[in-house]
Scaffold this motif. Structure first.
Motif, PDB file in Angstrom:
ATOM      1  N   HIS A 134     -33.880   2.831  47.636  1.00 56.35           N
ATOM      2  CA  HIS A 134     -35.022   1.947  47.388  1.00 56.35           C
ATOM      3  C   HIS A 134     -34.730   0.898  46.323  1.00 56.35           C
ATOM      4  CE1 HIS A 134     -35.574   4.629  43.912  1.00 56.35           C
ATOM      5  NE2 HIS A 134     -36.282   3.645  43.386  1.00 56.35           N
ATOM      6  N   SER A 135     -33.824   1.239  45.402  1.00 54.65           N
ATOM      7  CA  SER A 135     -33.490   0.318  44.327  1.00 54.65           C
ATOM      8  C   SER A 135     -32.224  -0.483  44.606  1.00 54.65           C
ATOM      9  CB  SER A 135     -33.328   1.077  43.003  1.00 54.65           C
ATOM     10  OG  SER A 135     -32.373   2.124  43.136  1.00 54.65           O
ATOM     11  N   PRO A 156     -48.028   4.917  67.255  1.00 53.35           N
ATOM     12  CA  PRO A 156     -47.660   3.620  66.669  1.00 53.35           C
ATOM     13  C   PRO A 156     -48.679   3.103  65.664  1.00 53.35           C
ATOM     14  CG  PRO A 156     -47.378   3.598  69.056  1.00 53.35           C
ATOM     15  CD  PRO A 156     -48.108   4.856  68.724  1.00 53.35           C
ATOM     16  N   ALA A 157     -49.943   3.431  65.866  1.00 54.47           N
ATOM     17  CA  ALA A 157     -50.976   2.937  64.957  1.00 54.47           C
ATOM     18  C   ALA A 157     -50.920   3.622  63.599  1.00 54.47           C
ATOM     19  CB  ALA A 157     -52.358   3.138  65.579  1.00 54.47           C
ATOM     20  N   MET A 158     -50.247   4.779  63.520  1.00 54.68           N
ATOM     21  CA  MET A 158     -50.167   5.530  62.267  1.00 54.68           C
ATOM     22  C   MET A 158     -48.730   5.645  61.763  1.00 54.68           C
ATOM     23  SD  MET A 158     -53.216   6.108  61.438  1.00 54.68           S
ATOM     24  CE  MET A 158     -52.902   7.229  60.065  1.00 54.68           C
ATOM     25  N   ALA A 159     -47.854   4.750  62.217  1.00 58.73           N
ATOM     26  CA  ALA A 159     -46.457   4.799  61.801  1.00 58.73           C
ATOM     27  C   ALA A 159     -46.328   4.419  60.328  1.00 58.73           C
ATOM     28  CB  ALA A 159     -45.634   3.836  62.659  1.00 58.73           C
ATOM     29  N   PRO A 160     -45.696   5.258  59.500  1.00 60.25           N
ATOM     30  CA  PRO A 160     -45.580   4.972  58.065  1.00 60.25           C
ATOM     31  C   PRO A 160     -44.657   3.784  57.796  1.00 60.25           C
ATOM     32  CG  PRO A 160     -44.350   6.941  58.634  1.00 60.25           C
ATOM     33  CD  PRO A 160     -45.089   6.553  59.861  1.00 60.25           C
ATOM     34  N   MET A 161     -45.072   2.936  56.851  1.00 63.93           N
ATOM     35  CA  MET A 161     -44.328   1.723  56.519  1.00 63.93           C
ATOM     36  C   MET A 161     -44.109   1.623  55.012  1.00 63.93           C
ATOM     37  SD  MET A 161     -43.812   0.111  59.431  1.00 63.93           S
ATOM     38  CE  MET A 161     -44.319   0.605  61.089  1.00 63.93           C
ATOM     39  N   PHE A 162     -43.078   0.883  54.637  1.00 62.59           N
ATOM     40  CA  PHE A 162     -42.681   0.643  53.252  1.00 62.59           C
ATOM     41  C   PHE A 162     -42.064   1.913  52.641  1.00 62.59           C
ATOM     42  CE2 PHE A 162     -46.208  -2.459  53.830  1.00 62.59           C
ATOM     43  CZ  PHE A 162     -45.481  -3.633  53.653  1.00 62.59           C
ATOM     44  N   TRP A 163     -41.419   1.726  51.502  1.00 58.98           N
ATOM     45  CA  TRP A 163     -40.765   2.829  50.812  1.00 58.98           C
ATOM     46  C   TRP A 163     -41.752   3.889  50.325  1.00 58.98           C
ATOM     47  CZ3 TRP A 163     -35.808   4.094  50.740  1.00 58.98           C
ATOM     48  CH2 TRP A 163     -34.836   3.123  50.977  1.00 58.98           C
ATOM     49  N   ASP A 164     -43.022   3.494  50.148  1.00 62.11           N
ATOM     50  CA  ASP A 164     -44.007   4.448  49.629  1.00 62.11           C
ATOM     51  C   ASP A 164     -45.066   4.837  50.657  1.00 62.11           C
ATOM     52  OD1 ASP A 164     -45.333   2.047  49.778  1.00 62.11           O
ATOM     53  OD2 ASP A 164     -45.636   1.838  47.609  1.00 62.11           O
ATOM     54  N   ASN A 165     -44.850   4.461  51.935  1.00 66.85           N
ATOM     55  CA  ASN A 165     -45.788   4.809  53.014  1.00 66.85           C
ATOM     56  C   ASN A 165     -47.198   4.276  52.754  1.00 66.85           C
ATOM     57  OD1 ASN A 165     -43.760   6.117  54.367  1.00 66.85           O
ATOM     58  ND2 ASN A 165     -44.519   8.188  54.026  1.00 66.85           N
ATOM     59  N   PHE A 182     -39.797   8.537  47.219  1.00 68.47           N
ATOM     60  CA  PHE A 182     -39.730   7.451  48.181  1.00 68.47           C
ATOM     61  C   PHE A 182     -39.410   8.005  49.561  1.00 68.47           C
ATOM     62  CE2 PHE A 182     -38.850   5.713  44.031  1.00 68.47           C
ATOM     63  CZ  PHE A 182     -39.671   4.593  44.000  1.00 68.47           C
ATOM     64  N   ARG A 183     -39.768   7.218  50.568  1.00 71.79           N
ATOM     65  CA  ARG A 183     -39.626   7.681  51.951  1.00 71.79           C
ATOM     66  C   ARG A 183     -38.167   7.816  52.352  1.00 71.79           C
ATOM     67  NH1 ARG A 183     -39.448   4.610  56.777  1.00 71.79           N
ATOM     68  NH2 ARG A 183     -40.480   2.783  55.892  1.00 71.79           N
ATOM     69  N   THR A 184     -37.886   8.836  53.137  1.00 80.32           N
ATOM     70  CA  THR A 184     -36.560   9.008  53.722  1.00 80.32           C
ATOM     71  C   THR A 184     -36.255   7.824  54.631  1.00 80.32           C
ATOM     72  OG1 THR A 184     -36.895  11.413  53.740  1.00 80.32           O
ATOM     73  CG2 THR A 184     -35.086  10.523  55.080  1.00 80.32           C
ATOM     74  N   PRO A 185     -35.229   7.041  54.334  1.00 81.79           N
ATOM     75  CA  PRO A 185     -34.935   5.884  55.182  1.00 81.79           C
ATOM     76  C   PRO A 185     -34.242   6.301  56.468  1.00 81.79           C
ATOM     77  CG  PRO A 185     -33.305   6.042  53.463  1.00 81.79           C
ATOM     78  CD  PRO A 185     -34.320   7.132  53.185  1.00 81.79           C
ATOM     79  N   SER A 186     -34.386   5.488  57.497  1.00 81.47           N
ATOM     80  CA  SER A 186     -33.608   5.686  58.710  1.00 81.47           C
ATOM     81  C   SER A 186     -32.138   5.440  58.410  1.00 81.47           C
ATOM     82  CB  SER A 186     -34.090   4.719  59.792  1.00 81.47           C
ATOM     83  OG  SER A 186     -33.227   4.756  60.915  1.00 81.47           O
ATOM     84  N   LEU A 187     -31.259   6.079  59.171  1.00 84.65           N
ATOM     85  CA  LEU A 187     -29.822   5.894  58.985  1.00 84.65           C
ATOM     86  C   LEU A 187     -29.216   4.991  60.057  1.00 84.65           C
ATOM     87  CD1 LEU A 187     -28.699   9.526  58.056  1.00 84.65           C
ATOM     88  CD2 LEU A 187     -29.476   7.681  56.553  1.00 84.65           C
ATOM     89  N   ARG A 188     -30.047   4.396  60.863  1.00 87.43           N
ATOM     90  CA  ARG A 188     -29.529   3.573  61.958  1.00 87.43           C
ATOM     91  C   ARG A 188     -29.073   2.198  61.473  1.00 87.43           C
ATOM     92  NH1 ARG A 188     -29.981   5.067  67.142  1.00 87.43           N
ATOM     93  NH2 ARG A 188     -30.789   7.166  67.502  1.00 87.43           N
ATOM     94  N   THR A 195     -38.007 -15.310  42.908  1.00 93.03           N
ATOM     95  CA  THR A 195     -38.652 -14.205  42.208  1.00 93.03           C
ATOM     96  C   THR A 195     -38.107 -12.883  42.724  1.00 93.03           C
ATOM     97  OG1 THR A 195     -40.652 -15.552  42.065  1.00 93.03           O
ATOM     98  CG2 THR A 195     -40.865 -13.225  41.544  1.00 93.03           C
ATOM     99  N   LEU A 196     -37.746 -12.008  41.813  1.00 90.06           N
ATOM    100  CA  LEU A 196     -37.143 -10.739  42.181  1.00 90.06           C
ATOM    101  C   LEU A 196     -38.187  -9.774  42.730  1.00 90.06           C
ATOM    102  CD1 LEU A 196     -34.278  -9.387  41.921  1.00 90.06           C
ATOM    103  CD2 LEU A 196     -35.158  -8.323  39.829  1.00 90.06           C
ATOM    104  N   ALA A 197     -37.959  -9.267  43.944  1.00 94.26           N
ATOM    105  CA  ALA A 197     -38.819  -8.228  44.499  1.00 94.26           C
ATOM    106  C   ALA A 197     -38.482  -6.889  43.840  1.00 94.26           C
ATOM    107  CB  ALA A 197     -38.635  -8.137  46.007  1.00 94.26           C
ATOM    108  N   LYS A 198     -39.373  -5.928  43.964  1.00 93.01           N
ATOM    109  CA  LYS A 198     -39.213  -4.668  43.234  1.00 93.01           C
ATOM    110  C   LYS A 198     -38.368  -3.632  43.969  1.00 93.01           C
ATOM    111  CE  LYS A 198     -43.633  -5.277  40.850  1.00 93.01           C
ATOM    112  NZ  LYS A 198     -45.008  -4.749  40.646  1.00 93.01           N
ATOM    113  N   ARG A 199     -38.163  -3.842  45.288  1.00 95.38           N
ATOM    114  CA  ARG A 199     -37.446  -2.833  46.070  1.00 95.38           C
ATOM    115  C   ARG A 199     -36.520  -3.477  47.081  1.00 95.38           C
ATOM    116  NH1 ARG A 199     -42.831   0.961  46.857  1.00 95.38           N
ATOM    117  NH2 ARG A 199     -42.935   1.602  44.671  1.00 95.38           N
TER     118      ARG A 199
END
Length: 395
Positions: A312-313, A144-153, A296-302, A119-123
């Motif tokens: 994201h796409s 760490p408890a408030m670290a944003p996750m996923f492309w849409d936080n 969408f969230r700025t991705p890390s460049l590492r 099944t194709l995921a959306k991102r």
């Protein structure tokens, strides 16, 4: 923004500096002469990653917890059809991403470019590497408890993030188990496996298995996956031979033309949502507008060399394509952006970049200096369920 001198430029200026000092000694000077060092100037914008991993007080890392988290990460017992593990789409050979434009979840066979069906995921799949540092800024402060996750936080903290892919019909749940019944189903499965009962007892003091405890163990393991000793990190810590002159030039260009306005801090991300106008993936039946914002969230460049495709796409297959997209956006070319948007919708920070071909080449060289291949590449020989390690990844 003031220009930042490269290390090579400073070396070239050394004779001139000597002349200035001699003139000051013999004739005096009414103004103080100040020579800036590259590392000192850029450190306030792009400091190296810390050596120590930020850990929430309520979830300290222990060897037993890491072992349990790693078992759960690789065990497809957590998926509805028992065919997908966290590691299926976050595999160490792909920098803990999957090498696909869009992930192939439930029903898929194989790994990375060899994966078929499913099944194709959306991102596009984010890398799990260095997610311990999500949310960190140039001042190195992070919660760490408030670290944003996923492309849409949409989740804050690895403990919150860890459970959401399990609920996704495309990624891990499948269609046979209702969403509101999934957690109970998974808990009952784990409770029937003596090895998991023993592992939970070692970590939590008793054999009670809950979704919160599953999340705690998974988060602890994911938090341990770090790659924080790239040539850039070494350079910023004082080893001026760690980066090439081209990479140093690229670092200066990266800051001067405006890339660091969004890609700042040791993770090269402000962790904010930005509308860039990246096209939708043509494999998707409908546009991924993220609630109509296309932000969408700025991705890390590492470790970018290990985690293509990008955005994201997943529509851009190389760093050259990414930089060409930004160049065309900055030049006002609306043919390259998502047709559901106009140039006026694009974040001004992207439209105001000052890119040229020479600078692009150096910036890409600099981004290669953000690679650190020295991270946990180990794969368990087996998992407590007895299922295929990592899911159906062998075809």
């Amino acid at each position: 923004m003031p220009k930042i001198l490269s290390y090579g430029t400073l070396r070239c200026l050394a004779p001139l500096t000597t002349v200035i000092v001699l003139l000051y000694f013999f004739f005096g000077c009414t103004e103080e002469v100040e020579i800036f060092n590259t590392v000192t100037a850029i450190d306030s914008i792009l400091p190296p990653l810390p050596v120590d991993i930020p850990v929430p007080g309520e979830n300290p890392i222990t060897p037993e917890k890491l072992d349990l988290g790693k078992q759960l990460f690789w065990d497809p017992i957590l998926s509805g059809n028992k065919d997908v593990a966290c590691a299926t789409c976050h595999h160490p050979t792909k920098g803990y991403a999957d090498g696909l434009d869009l992930s192939l979840g439930v029903g898929g066979v194989g790994i990375a470019e060899r994966r078929t069906g499913g099944t194709l995921a959306k991102r596009n799949a984010h890398s799990v590497l260095n997610t311990a540092f999500n949310g960190i800024g140039p001042n190195l402060e992070v919660n760490p408890a408030m670290a944003p996750m996923f492309w849409d936080n949409r989740a804050m903290g690895l403990e919150s993030q860890a459970l959401l892919p399990l609920l996704s019909e495309e990624e891990m749940r499948g269609s046979d188990i209702p969403e509101n019944a999934l957690y109970d189903t998974l808990i009952k499965r784990l409770q029937r496996i003596p090895e998991y009962q023993l592992a939970f007892t070692k970590v939590f003091g008793d054999s009670i298995i809950t979704t919160d405890r599953i999340a705690i163990a998974l988060a602890a393991f994911e938090r341990s996956l770090v790659a924080n000793n790239s040539p850039f990190d070494q350079y910023m810590r004082g080893d001026t031979s760690a980066m090439t002159q081209q990479q140093i030039n690229g670092m200066n260009a990266f800051v001067n033309i405006g890339c660091a306005e969004c890609h700042r801090g040791p993770m090269f991300s402000d962790f904010e949502l930005h509308t860039l106008g990246v096209p939708d993936n043509p494999k998707l039946a409908e546009s991924d507008a993220n609630g109509g914002t296309y932000a969408f969230r700025t991705p890390s460049l590492r470790n970018l060399s290990l985690t293509a495709p990008y955005m994201h796409s997943g529509v851009q297959t190389s760093l050259e394509e990414v930089m060409a997209f930004y160049e065309e956006v900055s030049e006002g070319d609306d043919d390259v952006i998502n047709p559901n948007l106009s140039l006026g919708d694009i974040d001004p920070l992207a439209r105001q970049l000052e890119l040229d071909d020479a600078g692009i080449e150096e910036i890409i060289a600099f981004m290669q200096a953000l690679n650190d291949p020295d991270f946990d590449l180990s794969i368990p020989n087996n998992v407590p369920s007895g299922l295929s390690v990592g899911g159906n990844i062998h075809n």
